[in-house]
Design an enzyme around this catalytic site. Structure first.
Site, mmCIF file in Angstrom:
data_model
loop_
_atom_site.group_PDB
_atom_site.id
_atom_site.type_symbol
_atom_site.label_atom_id
_atom_site.label_comp_id
_atom_site.label_asym_id
_atom_site.label_seq_id
_atom_site.Cartn_x
_atom_site.Cartn_y
_atom_site.Cartn_z
ATOM 1 N N ARG A 1 0.841 -1.186 0.000
ATOM 2 C CA ARG A 1 0.000 0.000 0.000
ATOM 3 C C ARG A 1 0.884 1.247 0.000
ATOM 4 O O ARG A 1 1.955 1.250 0.605
ATOM 5 C CB ARG A 1 -0.901 0.020 1.252
ATOM 6 C CG ARG A 1 -2.054 -0.984 1.212
ATOM 7 C CD ARG A 1 -3.089 -0.616 0.163
ATOM 8 N NE ARG A 1 -4.245 -1.494 0.170
ATOM 9 C CZ ARG A 1 -4.420 -2.536 -0.639
ATOM 10 N NH1 ARG A 1 -3.490 -2.851 -1.531
ATOM 11 N NH2 ARG A 1 -5.518 -3.265 -0.574
ATOM 12 N N HIS B 1 -1.110 0.053 -9.593
ATOM 13 C CA HIS B 1 -1.814 -0.826 -8.652
ATOM 14 C C HIS B 1 -2.417 -2.029 -9.398
ATOM 15 O O HIS B 1 -3.596 -2.346 -9.221
ATOM 16 C CB HIS B 1 -2.892 -0.073 -7.862
ATOM 17 C CG HIS B 1 -3.324 -0.797 -6.615
ATOM 18 N ND1 HIS B 1 -3.709 -0.148 -5.474
ATOM 19 C CD2 HIS B 1 -3.427 -2.117 -6.337
ATOM 20 C CE1 HIS B 1 -4.048 -1.036 -4.552
ATOM 21 N NE2 HIS B 1 -3.881 -2.255 -5.055
HETATM 22 P P1 NDP Z 1 -1.532 -11.515 5.121
HETATM 23 O O1 NDP Z 1 -2.386 -10.994 6.221
HETATM 24 O O2 NDP Z 1 -1.673 -12.931 4.712
HETATM 25 O O3 NDP Z 1 0.016 -11.282 5.471
HETATM 26 C C1 NDP Z 1 0.473 -10.166 6.149
HETATM 27 C C2 NDP Z 1 1.878 -10.440 6.660
HETATM 28 O O4 NDP Z 1 2.390 -9.246 7.282
HETATM 29 C C3 NDP Z 1 1.927 -11.543 7.722
HETATM 30 O O5 NDP Z 1 3.093 -12.311 7.554
HETATM 31 C C4 NDP Z 1 2.001 -10.756 9.026
HETATM 32 O O6 NDP Z 1 2.652 -11.453 10.071
HETATM 33 C C5 NDP Z 1 2.838 -9.565 8.596
HETATM 34 N N1 NDP Z 1 2.632 -8.410 9.474
HETATM 35 C C6 NDP Z 1 1.494 -7.709 9.683
HETATM 36 N N2 NDP Z 1 1.713 -6.706 10.552
HETATM 37 C C7 NDP Z 1 3.017 -6.797 10.910
HETATM 38 C C8 NDP Z 1 3.837 -6.061 11.804
HETATM 39 N N3 NDP Z 1 3.369 -5.001 12.506
HETATM 40 N N4 NDP Z 1 5.117 -6.455 11.954
HETATM 41 C C9 NDP Z 1 5.604 -7.514 11.264
HETATM 42 N N5 NDP Z 1 4.884 -8.261 10.402
HETATM 43 C C10 NDP Z 1 3.604 -7.888 10.238
HETATM 44 O O7 NDP Z 1 -1.762 -10.552 3.877
HETATM 45 P P2 NDP Z 1 -1.563 -10.890 2.332
HETATM 46 O O8 NDP Z 1 -0.225 -11.511 2.170
HETATM 47 O O9 NDP Z 1 -2.732 -11.601 1.806
HETATM 48 O O10 NDP Z 1 -1.588 -9.426 1.688
HETATM 49 C C11 NDP Z 1 -0.633 -8.456 2.063
HETATM 50 C C12 NDP Z 1 -0.994 -7.099 1.493
HETATM 51 O O11 NDP Z 1 -0.729 -7.045 0.105
HETATM 52 C C13 NDP Z 1 -2.461 -6.707 1.580
HETATM 53 O O12 NDP Z 1 -2.802 -6.258 2.879
HETATM 54 C C14 NDP Z 1 -2.570 -5.614 0.539
HETATM 55 O O13 NDP Z 1 -2.313 -4.363 1.135
HETATM 56 C C15 NDP Z 1 -1.454 -5.945 -0.448
HETATM 57 N N6 NDP Z 1 -1.982 -6.326 -1.768
HETATM 58 C C16 NDP Z 1 -1.605 -5.573 -2.854
HETATM 59 C C17 NDP Z 1 -2.052 -5.912 -4.113
HETATM 60 C C18 NDP Z 1 -1.598 -5.155 -5.301
HETATM 61 O O14 NDP Z 1 -2.064 -5.406 -6.414
HETATM 62 N N7 NDP Z 1 -0.673 -4.235 -5.166
HETATM 63 C C19 NDP Z 1 -2.927 -7.056 -4.338
HETATM 64 C C20 NDP Z 1 -3.243 -7.788 -3.134
HETATM 65 C C21 NDP Z 1 -2.780 -7.405 -1.905
HETATM 66 P P3 NDP Z 1 2.015 -12.810 10.682
HETATM 67 O O15 NDP Z 1 2.061 -13.811 9.557
HETATM 68 O O16 NDP Z 1 2.922 -13.178 11.792
HETATM 69 O O17 NDP Z 1 0.607 -12.454 11.092
HETATM 70 C C1 OXD Z 2 -5.962 -6.122 -2.688
HETATM 71 C C2 OXD Z 2 -5.604 -5.243 -3.793
HETATM 72 O O1 OXD Z 2 -5.795 -5.745 -1.527
HETATM 73 O O2 OXD Z 2 -6.003 -5.528 -4.945
HETATM 74 O O3 OXD Z 2 -6.439 -7.237 -2.967
HETATM 75 O O4 OXD Z 2 -4.888 -4.257 -3.587
#
Ligand code: NDP
Ligand code: OXD
Length: 309
Positions: free
Chosen positions: A224, A272
């Site tokens: 993001r 994006h």
């Molecule tokens: P998940 O919730 O599966 O993974 C998030 C990861 O971040 C986990 O490993 C989590 O740790 C870690 N995390 C969260 N907060 C912290 C913190 N404060 N300190 C350290 N580690 C942290 O999310 P996804 O992988 O499914 O998606 C990630 C992001 O990708 C989405 O939130 C979205 O913003 C972005 N996205 C972007 C897209 C694009 O087209 N650009 C498309 C889809 C998503 P833990 O595993 O220990 O909980």
């Molecule tokens: C998502 C995205 O969060 O598309 O899935 O950014």
């Protein structure tokens, strides 16, 4: 049983077709034409109008059509106690891994430098070390970051990742906490951000953390725009602390034409589109969760409201 598509973004047609193919018994309705509100069992939400989700008294679950839920959680009138299920979609994961691998390979093989050489008609054989000499660090080892890390490790990269809880992924070093963040940033030549946007992660790509990175590291942000302090990134690029940045997301989308990122020689922008939810596979995740909910089993992954992801 009725499901309501509730979004100010994009058209519902592909979703409607996918639900019809997956479960014709599910009645698909499109907000604001919900019909009698008490008939709505489930909502599909993406960029929905704030305050509307609380209008459905029999609602059992809210399905986010995206993986990131920070916008959904901005709605201060979300119906209390109704689980919010995040999007986990095979296509979303595969396409994000493609994006990360593409841009990691681009930096690994020094493509921005080669492109600059071509523009100057200069023949210079730049050396590239083998992948195992290249240290890649991934912020966020969840559904998306975990898959990208695993695939980069299979390609031979020296991969590390940072998450809240420690992870066991073959070939991937796991770091946690403040100290782990500093250690991972210090070792990484290519840093990838796939964190959710929360109170704890907003602005994490800032001056102090750029300073912790290896000098001349590259950044790929596919999470993001709010993760990056943009003025700090511009300063880090201008001082060569960060060599290059690939940004799929920015603080204001679409990026205003006057923004310096558009023309910055060390910035690669994508609109994006790193990965998009793909209705034919995404509805399988939603329908599987609906069946779990009906059977009284826990759905997954349900957003932890305290952690904001
Ligand atoms: P998940 O919730 O599966 O993974 C998030 C990861 O971040 C986990 O490993 C989590 O740790 C870690 N995390 C969260 N907060 C912290 C913190 N404060 N300190 C350290 N580690 C942290 O999310 P996804 O992988 O499914 O998606 C990630 C992001 O990708 C989405 O939130 C979205 O913003 C972005 N996205 C972007 C897209 C694009 O087209 N650009 C498309 C889809 C998503 P833990 O595993 O220990 O909980
Ligand atoms: C998502 C995205 O969060 O598309 O899935 O950014």
């Amino acid at each position: 049983m009725a499901i309501l598509y509730c979004s100010n973004w994009g058209a519902p047609d592909a979703w409607q077709a996918a639900f019809r193919a997956e479960d014709p018994a599910l009645e698909f309705r499109v907000w604001p034409d919900s019909g009698p509100r008490e008939e709505i069992d489930y909502v599909l939400a993406w960029h929905h109008q704030q305050g509307v989700l609380r209008q459905y008294p029999k609602l059992k679950a809210i399905f986010s059509l995206g993986a990131g839920v920070e916008k959904l959680l901005l709605d201060k009138e979300l119906p209390a106690g109704i689980p919010i299920v995040r999007m986990v979609d095979r296509a979303l994961t595969v396409c994000m891994t493609e994006y990360v691998v593409l841009h990691v390979l681009r930096y690994h093989r020094r493509m921005p430098e080669l492109e600059a050489l071509q523009r100057r008609a200069e023949w210079n054989e730049l050396e590239t070390p083998p992948a195992w000499e290249r240290k890649v660090g991934i912020l966020g080892l969840g559904v998306l970051g975990g898959d990208a890390a695993e695939k980069l490790a299979v390609l031979g990269f020296d991969v590390a990742g940072w998450s809240n809880a420690p992870k066991q992924i073959t070939g991937v070093k796991s770091f946690t906490g403040e100290k782990g963040l500093a250690e991972m940033l210090a070792r990484s030549e290519i840093v990838v951000c796939l964190l959710p946007l929360t109170g704890a992660t907003r602005g994490i790509l800032n001056r102090a953390n750029f300073a912790q990175m290896r000098r001349g590291a590259s950044l790929i942000n596919a999470a993001r725009g709010g993760h990056v302090v943009e003025t700090d990134l511009l300063a880090a690029l201008d001082s060569d602390q960060v060599a290059h940045a690939t940004l799929d997301v920015v603080s204001e989308e679409p990026l205003p034409a006057s923004h310096p990122f558009w023309r910055h020689p060390k910035v690669t922008l994508t609109p994006h589109n790193a990965s998009l939810t793909w209705p034919p596979t995404a509805v399988k995740h939603i329908v599987a969760n609906i069946r779990k909910q009906q059977a009284g089993q826990p759905m997954s992954p349900v957003v932890d409201m305290a952690r904001e992801y």
